[in-house]
Design an enzyme around this catalytic site. Structure first.
Site, PDB file in Angstrom:
ATOM      1  CG  HIS A  48      16.952 -33.133 -60.245  1.00 48.26           C
ATOM      2  ND1 HIS A  48      16.381 -34.228 -60.854  1.00 48.26           N
ATOM      3  CD2 HIS A  48      16.115 -32.801 -59.221  1.00 48.26           C
ATOM      4  CE1 HIS A  48      15.269 -34.559 -60.224  1.00 48.26           C
ATOM      5  NE2 HIS A  48      15.073 -33.697 -59.233  1.00 48.26           N
TER       6      HIS A  48
ATOM      7  CB  SER B   4      11.676 -34.024 -59.184  1.00 51.53           C
ATOM      8  OG  SER B   4      12.509 -34.758 -58.311  1.00 51.53           O
TER       9      SER B   4
ATOM     10  CG  ASP C  76      18.596 -35.581 -62.829  1.00 51.75           C
ATOM     11  OD1 ASP C  76      18.984 -35.559 -61.643  1.00 51.75           O
ATOM     12  OD2 ASP C  76      17.391 -35.562 -63.153  1.00 51.75           O
TER      13      ASP C  76
END
Length: 264
Positions: A213, A109, A186
């Site tokens: 995610h 991320s 996601d």
């Protein structure tokens, strides 16, 4: 190729290292837990080195309630923008204190944004603590990349992140080999796709798994990812060996020319 899951065949300290950068609003400990499946498969090949980002903040997306009570949570940028005076020394000290051979960087991320920025710095400067990085692994990465003192990748304050649009200057800017993992479910998939576009098509491998995610869960997905990471490292190691041989041959040629210039 199947990678056997077993105990390391050589001392763990001798294994090449991956610098692991957690996502925003998590921590080194949480990222260590999140990557446990991948670590198990790669136990014979790499040592994973984790570090907490320098800025405390709220828990990131999806962190709660799974990691309730595991704060504090950290991020790589703060509300006013990143402070290179904290991030760079932190990463350099982590690597120096560890003393290992860091061959790649793995980020999730927000950590993937920073990982790409570090690789781009290596690509452009070829000096400093990150110069040995030969590849990157970007897991559910978001956009834009984070650079340390980079005009191309200016730090984006958290408050402006949601409004960030594609910058055409980022198109295929990274030529260092990389793996991008995307999650089909996601909510930040669009941002992940933008990060993919920052890598040259010829140097990137892209996987899209049926995940949100978070890191891959299915054994087959983790095995595929692990095999690809091993392949990137093997290619990088071969590249280094070829470079050494090339330099040696060049030195020998120079010696021969010198000997011919001064006959006995």
């Amino acid at each position: 190729m199947t990678v056997p899951i077993s105990k390391p065949s050589k001392p763990k300290a001798d294994l090449p290292c991956l610098l692991c950068l957690h996502g925003g609003g998590t921590s080194a400990l949480i990222f260590k837990i999140q990557t446990r499946r991948l670590q198990k498969i790669l136990a014979n090949h790499f040592r994973f080195v984790f570090v907490d980002a320098p800025f405390e903040g709220e828990a990131g997306p999806g962190v709660l309630p799974y990691f309730e009570g595991m704060g504090p949570f950290y991020r790589w940028i703060n509300s006013d923008g990143d402070d290179e005076g904290k991030v760079r020394p932190l990463l350099e000290k982590t690597m120096a204190d560890d003393g290992g051979n860091f061959v790649g960087v793995l980020g999730f991320s927000q950590g993937a944004r920073l990982a790409l920025g570090l690789l781009h710095e290596k690509q452009e400067k070829r000096v400093g603590a990150f110069n040995n990085f030969g590849f990157g692994v970007f897991l559910c990465g978001t956009y834009p990349p984070l650079g340390l003192a980079s005009a191309l990748f200016p730090v984006t304050p958290v408050a402006k992140f949601k409004d960030q649009q594609w910058d055409s200057r980022h198109e295929a800017v990274l030529n260092i080999p990389s793996i991008h993992v995307l999650g089909a479910r996601d909510p930040f998939l669009i941002k992940s796709r933008l990060l993919v576009q920052c890598s040259q098509p010829s140097s990137r491998t892209v996987y899209k798994f049926d995940i949100g995610h978070h890191l891959p869960v299915m054994p087959a997905d983790n095995q595929l990812l692990a095999n690809s990471i091993i392949k990137l490292y093997e290619d990088y190691r071969q590249q280094l060996q070829d470079h050494v041989l090339e330099q040696l041959e060049k030195t020998l040629e120079e010696v021969q020319v010198t000997e011919l210039s001064y006959p006995i």
